[in-house]
Scaffold this motif. Structure first.
Motif: not given
Length: 227
Positions: A166-169, A171-186
């Motif tokens: 969580d150190h880079d906002p 990066m978090l925005r990009y991961l969110g755009d990719c749908g890579l949140y805790p609990g998500v299956s990949v």
């Protein structure tokens, strides 16, 4: 504040929290690591470590590094608990996005009362993890920290996101755009050679992410993929 953190000050608490977090990822915590984590000079770290040793909050040996004493660990875990509860509250109750909460929590973690902490905990239904998947220590100082492999270590199979750095906002925005949140299956579909991108499927959509970015996403093999 509790007796554990009373009169120590935000600077001391920040150092103890940094040492705790570094100890989870490194066998030995050095002053250089703490300086990088805190964004200060080695001279500043040396001065603070001396102070922390005098207060019996850490032990320091050049060969073994910096180690939290039991009282120091207690303070660190209390501040980590404050920080992660505040992050959860900001997301769930106030509508903050997960890339906005760290900076706010850094400001508030040192000043909330134990009563306020307890009320947040009850309001949220006693959450066990913050919005980024990091475990929230209990009021008694217990923490369910588990090591999970990074997404970058997989070239096939189904995994479930457990935690993200969580150190880079940005990066978090990009991961969110990719749908890579805790609990998500990949579904990991494969990767390009020579450190190329990893191809994954998230919520039915195929995307590619860089190998370096994937080192910041920590996962667990999905139940159907376990033997």
């Amino acid at each position: 504040m509790s007796r554990a953190t009373l009169l120590l000050g935000a600077a001391v608490e920040d150092y103890l929290k940094s040492i705790y977090k570094l100890s989870l990822e490194n066998e030995r915590v050095t002053p250089k690591m703490v300086a990088a984590e805190q964004g200060v000079s080695l001279a500043a770290v040396s001065k603070m470590v001396k102070r922390l040793c005098e207060q019996k909050l850490v032990r320091y040996d050049r060969g073994e590094g910096i180690d939290l004493s039991p009282p120091g660990r207690k303070v660190a875990l209390e501040i980590v608990r404050h920080h992660r509860l505040i992050e959860a509250y900001l997301c769930e109750a106030l509508g903050y996005s997960w890339d906005e909460v760290d900076e706010e929590a850094e400001k508030l973690e040192h000043v909330i009362s134990e009563e306020f902490e307890d009320r947040i905990d009850r309001l949220l239904g006693h959450p066990t993890h913050d919005p980024h998947g990091a475990p929230i220590p209990t009021k008694d100082g217990e923490v369910d920290h588990r090591d999970h492999p990074a997404l970058s270590e997989f070239d096939s199979g189904r995994v479930v996101v457990q935690r993200v750095n969580d150190h880079d906002p940005a990066m978090l925005r990009y991961l969110g755009d990719c749908g890579l949140y805790p609990g998500v299956s990949v579904d990991v579909l494969g990767e390009e050679p020579f450190g190329g991108p990893i191809h994954i499927r998230v919520a039915g959509e195929e995307i590619s992410i860089g190998k370096e970015l994937a080192t910041h996403v920590f996962v667990e093999v999905a139940e159907e993929g376990k033997k």
